[in-house]
Design a protein around this motif. Structure first.
Motif, PDB file in Angstrom:
ATOM      1  N   ASP A   1       0.842  -1.198   0.000  1.00 38.48           N
ATOM      2  CA  ASP A   1       0.000   0.000   0.000  1.00 38.48           C
ATOM      3  C   ASP A   1       0.875   1.245   0.000  1.00 38.48           C
ATOM      4  N   VAL A   2       0.385   2.278  -0.660  1.00 38.43           N
ATOM      5  CA  VAL A   2       1.045   3.587  -0.639  1.00 38.43           C
ATOM      6  C   VAL A   2       0.012   4.616  -0.170  1.00 38.43           C
ATOM      7  N   TRP A   3       0.509   5.658   0.478  1.00 42.34           N
ATOM      8  CA  TRP A   3      -0.365   6.727   0.958  1.00 42.34           C
ATOM      9  C   TRP A   3      -0.454   7.800  -0.123  1.00 42.34           C
ATOM     10  N   ALA A   4      -1.566   7.844  -0.824  1.00 45.70           N
ATOM     11  CA  ALA A   4      -1.689   8.767  -1.950  1.00 45.70           C
ATOM     12  C   ALA A   4      -3.157   8.971  -2.275  1.00 45.70           C
ATOM     13  N   ASP A   5      -3.403   9.896  -3.184  1.00 39.18           N
ATOM     14  CA  ASP A   5      -4.751  10.109  -3.687  1.00 39.18           C
ATOM     15  C   ASP A   5      -5.040   9.047  -4.743  1.00 39.18           C
TER      16      ASP A   5
ATOM     17  N   GLY B   1       8.703  10.317  -4.005  1.00 33.81           N
ATOM     18  CA  GLY B   1       9.250   9.128  -4.655  1.00 33.81           C
ATOM     19  C   GLY B   1      10.337   9.479  -5.657  1.00 33.81           C
ATOM     20  N   ASP B   2      10.869   8.446  -6.321  1.00 36.49           N
ATOM     21  CA  ASP B   2      11.910   8.614  -7.334  1.00 36.49           C
ATOM     22  C   ASP B   2      11.446   7.956  -8.625  1.00 36.49           C
ATOM     23  N   LEU B   3      11.775   8.592  -9.759  1.00 34.83           N
ATOM     24  CA  LEU B   3      11.437   8.052 -11.078  1.00 34.83           C
ATOM     25  C   LEU B   3      12.718   7.987 -11.910  1.00 34.83           C
ATOM     26  N   GLU B   4      12.978   6.830 -12.508  1.00 40.32           N
ATOM     27  CA  GLU B   4      14.150   6.635 -13.345  1.00 40.32           C
ATOM     28  C   GLU B   4      13.719   6.067 -14.693  1.00 40.32           C
ATOM     29  N   LEU B   5      14.429   6.493 -15.735  1.00 40.22           N
ATOM     30  CA  LEU B   5      14.270   5.920 -17.068  1.00 40.22           C
ATOM     31  C   LEU B   5      15.500   5.068 -17.353  1.00 40.22           C
ATOM     32  N   LEU B   6      15.292   3.770 -17.516  1.00 44.05           N
ATOM     33  CA  LEU B   6      16.387   2.832 -17.709  1.00 44.05           C
ATOM     34  C   LEU B   6      16.181   2.059 -19.015  1.00 44.05           C
ATOM     35  N   GLU B   7      17.200   1.381 -19.413  1.00 46.79           N
ATOM     36  CA  GLU B   7      17.120   0.550 -20.609  1.00 46.79           C
ATOM     37  C   GLU B   7      16.721  -0.859 -20.221  1.00 46.79           C
ATOM     38  N   THR B   8      15.738  -1.390 -20.900  1.00 47.89           N
ATOM     39  CA  THR B   8      15.304  -2.754 -20.639  1.00 47.89           C
ATOM     40  C   THR B   8      16.355  -3.745 -21.178  1.00 47.89           C
ATOM     41  N   PRO B   9      16.697  -4.762 -20.396  1.00 50.27           N
ATOM     42  CA  PRO B   9      17.637  -5.767 -20.919  1.00 50.27           C
ATOM     43  C   PRO B   9      17.118  -6.359 -22.229  1.00 50.27           C
ATOM     44  N   GLY B  10      17.938  -6.283 -23.258  1.00 49.89           N
ATOM     45  CA  GLY B  10      17.522  -6.747 -24.575  1.00 49.89           C
ATOM     46  C   GLY B  10      16.960  -5.646 -25.438  1.00 49.89           C
ATOM     47  N   GLY B  11      16.848  -4.422 -24.879  1.00 51.42           N
ATOM     48  CA  GLY B  11      16.343  -3.295 -25.658  1.00 51.42           C
ATOM     49  C   GLY B  11      14.967  -2.865 -25.205  1.00 51.42           C
ATOM     50  N   GLY B  12      14.726  -1.584 -25.243  1.00 50.99           N
ATOM     51  CA  GLY B  12      13.446  -1.035 -24.825  1.00 50.99           C
ATOM     52  C   GLY B  12      13.618  -0.053 -23.672  1.00 50.99           C
ATOM     53  N   LEU B  13      12.524   0.371 -23.110  1.00 53.93           N
ATOM     54  CA  LEU B  13      12.525   1.371 -22.030  1.00 53.93           C
ATOM     55  C   LEU B  13      11.879   0.788 -20.783  1.00 53.93           C
ATOM     56  N   THR B  14      12.497   1.030 -19.630  1.00 52.01           N
ATOM     57  CA  THR B  14      11.938   0.650 -18.333  1.00 52.01           C
ATOM     58  C   THR B  14      11.755   1.910 -17.499  1.00 52.01           C
ATOM     59  N   VAL B  15      10.542   2.150 -17.075  1.00 54.19           N
ATOM     60  CA  VAL B  15      10.249   3.257 -16.160  1.00 54.19           C
ATOM     61  C   VAL B  15      10.138   2.660 -14.766  1.00 54.19           C
TER      62      VAL B  15
ATOM     63  N   ARG C   1      10.032   4.398  -7.367  1.00 53.99           N
ATOM     64  CA  ARG C   1      10.129   3.966  -5.964  1.00 53.99           C
ATOM     65  C   ARG C   1       9.273   4.897  -5.104  1.00 53.99           C
ATOM     66  N   LEU C   2       8.364   4.309  -4.343  1.00 49.81           N
ATOM     67  CA  LEU C   2       7.459   5.082  -3.480  1.00 49.81           C
ATOM     68  C   LEU C   2       7.530   4.559  -2.055  1.00 49.81           C
ATOM     69  N   PRO C   3       7.306   5.437  -1.062  1.00 52.19           N
ATOM     70  CA  PRO C   3       7.289   4.961   0.333  1.00 52.19           C
ATOM     71  C   PRO C   3       6.097   4.040   0.571  1.00 52.19           C
ATOM     72  N   VAL C   4       6.342   2.982   1.356  1.00 53.21           N
ATOM     73  CA  VAL C   4       5.276   2.038   1.709  1.00 53.21           C
ATOM     74  C   VAL C   4       4.475   2.607   2.865  1.00 53.21           C
ATOM     75  N   HIS C   5       3.153   2.485   2.786  1.00 50.41           N
ATOM     76  CA  HIS C   5       2.293   2.907   3.889  1.00 50.41           C
ATOM     77  C   HIS C   5       2.263   1.820   4.953  1.00 50.41           C
ATOM     78  N   HIS C   6       2.503   2.180   6.199  1.00 52.67           N
ATOM     79  CA  HIS C   6       2.527   1.239   7.312  1.00 52.67           C
ATOM     80  C   HIS C   6       1.246   1.364   8.112  1.00 52.67           C
ATOM     81  N   GLU C   7       0.637   0.237   8.405  1.00 49.27           N
ATOM     82  CA  GLU C   7      -0.507   0.202   9.312  1.00 49.27           C
ATOM     83  C   GLU C   7      -0.015  -0.082  10.721  1.00 49.27           C
ATOM     84  N   LYS C   8      -0.733   0.448  11.701  1.00 47.09           N
ATOM     85  CA  LYS C   8      -0.358   0.258  13.093  1.00 47.09           C
ATOM     86  C   LYS C   8      -1.179  -0.865  13.711  1.00 47.09           C
TER      87      LYS C   8
END
Length: 487
Positions: A362-366, A452-466, A469-476
């Motif tokens: 879970d993430v804390w977001a709209d 969070g963080d967003l990176e544009l990487l190369e997919t192994p074998g060719g292509g694009l990987t987006v 990384r987002l913080p995880v929402h913790h329940e108490k």
């Protein structure tokens, strides 16, 4: 009273007046005590001068009319009327019983008296009257309803006593009060003027800061405030104002750029729609269907562009805080729904769209923002990958972060162009006619607002990987310990 100047002046001048009153009372008390000590010392010196210079009485009562003083009578007790032991007749009233009044010309002067050893008053500077005889030393005596300060000296066969009324002493001291009060009043007046000047000078930087802020009436340019001359107390305010001005300037610049870019981007599809409508009107019956299909595609592109512009507008900070409703969002379930929603579009292009890994997180977001994020990423991959390509989604839990990946094996983006691809209205291949250059920009904006963080990487074998990384929402739990929601 909302004026800082008035508050400072009120408190400082009030403190000054209260302190002056206290100092005046203390000064009066100390001066009065010192004045009494000096005058008492003068009485002592006068009494000893009479003794040392051997002054003999030149005025007094006849020896046959002396009034013996009983040795049992305490010092200072009044001498009662006496009786002649030979004749039994009352003697002349003693000085302590004479109803004498102090002569006017003797007011303010000391009274000197000489007593014999047997208690007979031999001399008095006030016609054989004066305060009753006291023991040696200083005394405060009440005589004729008036307090007296008395000093008595015993030497051989006589006692010398010098006295002065307390009223005369106070009258002499009153004459000295102006010399004490006038400097104090001048001190209060001068300090009041200095305090007023000091407060005005101390608040001058506030007025200068206000003038600088009022000069920022041109919204086209918001220069920073000069903090070099601000005092230490106003420096945090100046820095905060500069930060606010920088944010406002960035917001206005972004809005101006968005309006300019939106006008430019909308002009192209609207012109194409107008042209296609004219072609459809002129086309023959056989070609009208093709023209109308092209018109539909143009309207769809314009509609999508308007929708993305609305999404960008809603992501502005001032609007976003009012409309968003953050809550726990199951990212794995949301990814599954997005894949299902775009399956038909992927099938139409002969593309393989699927959710490869879905860890529970879970993430804390709209919720609406998260749906916009995933929609833009999947739609961007489907539009720019070639028909027959593969698009995979992964939701992976990594400690206190959740990793969302959208992979394709399409043409990808060159490393030098990846940073530009995240900017608004940047299309790396304008000739393709696909997209408006807003998909990745919207995704980057949402991820940034979620810490969070967003990176544009190369997919192994060719292509694009987006990769996001987002913080995880913790329940108490019931014990209050945070627990990551995962599975």
């Amino acid at each position: 009273m909302n004026s800082i100047r008035q508050r400072l002046l009120l408190w400082q001048i009030t403190a000054l007046v209260v302190t002056s009153v206290l100092c005046s009372a203390l000064t009066y008390r100390l001066a009065w005590d010192a004045f009494n000590r000096i005058r008492d010392y003068g009485l002592e010196q006068i009494a000893w001068s009479v003794v040392r210079h051997g002054v003999q009485p030149t005025q007094g009562v006849d020896a046959s009319r002396r009034v013996p003083v009983s040795p049992d009578r305490p010092a200072g007790a009044p001498m009662d009327a006496a009786v002649d032991p030979a004749t039994g007749e009352p003697l002349e009233p003693t000085p302590s019983t004479l109803p004498a009044e102090v002569p006017v010309e003797d007011l303010g002067q000391f009274v000197s008296q000489i007593w014999l050893e047997d208690g007979e008053l031999m001399y008095s500077s006030l016609d054989n009257i004066g305060p009753p005889l006291q023991q040696p030393g200083f005394h405060l005596v009440q005589w004729q309803d008036e307090p007296w300060r008395v000093y008595t000296v015993v030497d051989r066969h006589q006692r010398v006593q010098v006295a002065v009324t307390s009223a005369d002493r106070a009258s002499d001291f009153t004459e000295l009060l102006p010399s004490l009060v006038v400097p104090l009043c001048l001190l209060v007046l001068v300090l009041t003027l200095l305090i007023h000047t000091a407060v005005s000078r101390a608040l001058a930087p506030l007025h200068a800061l206000g003038r600088q802020i009022r000069q920022h009436d041109n919204l086209q340019e918001l220069p920073a405030i000069d903090n070099s001359r601000l005092p230490e107390e106003l420096l945090p305010l100046g820095q905060a104002l500069n930060q606010l001005l920088a944010r406002v300037d960035a917001l206005l610049s972004g809005q101006r750029a968005l309006l300019a870019d939106a006008a430019h981007e909308l002009n192209t599809p609207l012109a194409a729609i107008k042209l296609q409508a004219q072609l459809a009107r002129r086309a023959s019956d056989a070609q009208r269907g093709l023209a109308l299909d092209e018109l539909d595609r143009g309207i769809a592109r314009a509609t999508r562009l308007v929708a993305q512009l609305l999404q960008m507008a809603r992501l502005e900070p001032d609007v976003r805080e009012q409309e968003r409703t953050p809550q726990p969002v199951a990212l794995d379930a949301l990814a599954a729904r997005v894949v299902a929603a775009f399956s038909a579009q992927a099938d139409a292009r002969g593309m393989d769209l699927g959710l490869v890994r879905r860890d529970r997180a879970d993430v804390w977001a709209d919720p609406a923002e998260m749906r916009v994020l995933l929609d833009n990423l999947v739609d961007n991959a489907l539009r720019h990958a070639d028909p027959g390509c593969r698009v995979d989604l992964n939701v992976v839990l990594d400690g206190d972060r959740v990793v969302l990946e959208v992979r394709d094996n399409g043409p990808g983006i060159a490393p030098a162009q990846r940073e530009r691809a995240l900017q608004r209205f940047v299309r790396l291949n304008p000739q393709s006619g696909n997209g408006s250059g807003l998909g990745l920009a919207i995704a980057a904006s949402i991820v940034g607002q979620l810490d969070g963080d967003l990176e544009l990487l190369e997919t192994p074998g060719g292509g694009l990987t987006v990769r996001i990384r987002l913080p995880v929402h913790h329940e108490k739990t019931a014990t209050g310990e945070p627990v990551a929601v995962s599975g």
